[in-house]
Design an enzyme around this catalytic site. Sequence first.
Site, PDB file in Angstrom:
ATOM      1  N   ARG A 148       0.851  -1.181   0.000  1.00 27.76           N
ATOM      2  CA  ARG A 148       0.000   0.000   0.000  1.00 27.76           C
ATOM      3  C   ARG A 148       0.895   1.240   0.000  1.00 27.76           C
ATOM      4  NH1 ARG A 148      -2.544  -3.401   3.947  1.00 27.76           N
ATOM      5  NH2 ARG A 148      -4.634  -4.064   3.285  1.00 27.76           N
ATOM      6  N   LYS A 172      -3.176  -2.716   8.241  1.00 28.61           N
ATOM      7  CA  LYS A 172      -4.440  -2.256   8.808  1.00 28.61           C
ATOM      8  C   LYS A 172      -4.820  -3.091  10.032  1.00 28.61           C
ATOM      9  CE  LYS A 172      -6.543  -0.341   4.625  1.00 28.61           C
ATOM     10  NZ  LYS A 172      -7.705  -0.397   3.700  1.00 28.61           N
ATOM     11  N   HIS A 237      -1.940   2.737  -6.224  1.00 29.21           N
ATOM     12  CA  HIS A 237      -2.886   1.652  -5.981  1.00 29.21           C
ATOM     13  C   HIS A 237      -3.088   0.801  -7.231  1.00 29.21           C
ATOM     14  CE1 HIS A 237      -5.872  -0.364  -3.548  1.00 29.21           C
ATOM     15  NE2 HIS A 237      -6.715  -0.320  -4.556  1.00 29.21           N
ATOM     16  N   ARG A 240      -0.375  -1.683  -7.256  1.00 31.84           N
ATOM     17  CA  ARG A 240      -0.665  -2.741  -6.274  1.00 31.84           C
ATOM     18  C   ARG A 240      -1.655  -3.734  -6.877  1.00 31.84           C
ATOM     19  NH1 ARG A 240      -1.575  -4.290  -0.741  1.00 31.84           N
ATOM     20  NH2 ARG A 240      -3.778  -4.482  -0.192  1.00 31.84           N
ATOM     21  N   HIS A 263      -5.253  -8.608   3.311  1.00 33.71           N
ATOM     22  CA  HIS A 263      -6.699  -8.503   3.409  1.00 33.71           C
ATOM     23  C   HIS A 263      -7.212  -9.369   4.552  1.00 33.71           C
ATOM     24  CE1 HIS A 263      -6.981  -7.402  -1.137  1.00 33.71           C
ATOM     25  NE2 HIS A 263      -6.719  -6.349  -0.380  1.00 33.71           N
ATOM     26  N   TYR A 272     -10.736  -7.785  -5.569  1.00 32.96           N
ATOM     27  CA  TYR A 272      -9.572  -6.985  -5.900  1.00 32.96           C
ATOM     28  C   TYR A 272      -8.756  -7.584  -7.026  1.00 32.96           C
ATOM     29  CZ  TYR A 272      -5.564  -4.001  -4.706  1.00 32.96           C
ATOM     30  OH  TYR A 272      -4.552  -3.080  -4.728  1.00 32.96           O
TER      31      TYR A 272
END
Length: 306
Positions: A148, A172, A237, A240, A263, A272
């Site tokens: 990211r 995250k 992004h 990615r 994720h 994705y």
Amino acid sequence: MTDRDAIERFLEMMAAQAGAAANTLAAYRRDLTLASDVLAGALARADADALARLADEWRDLSRATVARKAAALRRFFGFLLDEGDRADDPSRALPRPGTRRALPRTLGHADVDRLFAAVAARLARDPPIATDLRLAALIELLYGSGLRASELVSLPRNAVHPDRPFLILKGKGGRERLVPLSDRARAAVAAWRAHVPAAAGYLFPSGGTHISRVRLFQLVRGIAAEAGIPPDRISPHVLRHAFATHLLEGGADLRALQTMLGHADIATTEIYTHVDRRRLVDLVNERHPLERTLAEARVDASVSGT
């Protein structure tokens, strides 16, 4: 029980038990506080009729926004039910508009080749310019590891070891994950790090901290323009996503890809990382056991003359 108290307790639970990231908590706080304001501070005690009125206030919002707000409230009321603050869950009255997540933009293999050719042209200068070495390291890590933007710009100076083909990131929700590093990426980082002061805290320093995501965005678009790629087709992004898409096309396991991308939910990875439908059809036709059985039957039939 006031709405404010209920919302704070809910957010504490989300942080402690669900490991929600700061941005996620902020989004929940915003949606719940706005809903409480509409209902004059009576959200925690709302019944189905009150939620129906709330949904009516959302009528001019996009389907995606309504879906997000409704999901936040459902989780909130589920929490109140679990905590014994309510004996019922009125969230069935909330709308379920459904929303399809658009597939992220990506780059084809030819685009990526042109991008790296543009980087190589810069590195061909003698002697190479330090900022070009930095650019090469950034692009190699974006496409080669699927980082990211926020993870990339904030990498510590010594995060990448020359003898270790991976790095460990905290992404995250505070979740750690192992990210693979190609030989090319490690070589690019080593060449750039020679120009980074030993006392620097970050691999890509700027002032007293690291380069910003906005600056990274500008650098990516700048080299893309040199490669003949329209600026509106590329971003950190997008690189990615290209990493994920091309790995999946090459046969990568979806669960492994989920881990590499960081994720929490496999459903995010499935959305994705889209794959060309024709390739999937060809894969079934070539690899499915039933197809092989039918093919063998056709061969036997041709040999026997029946």
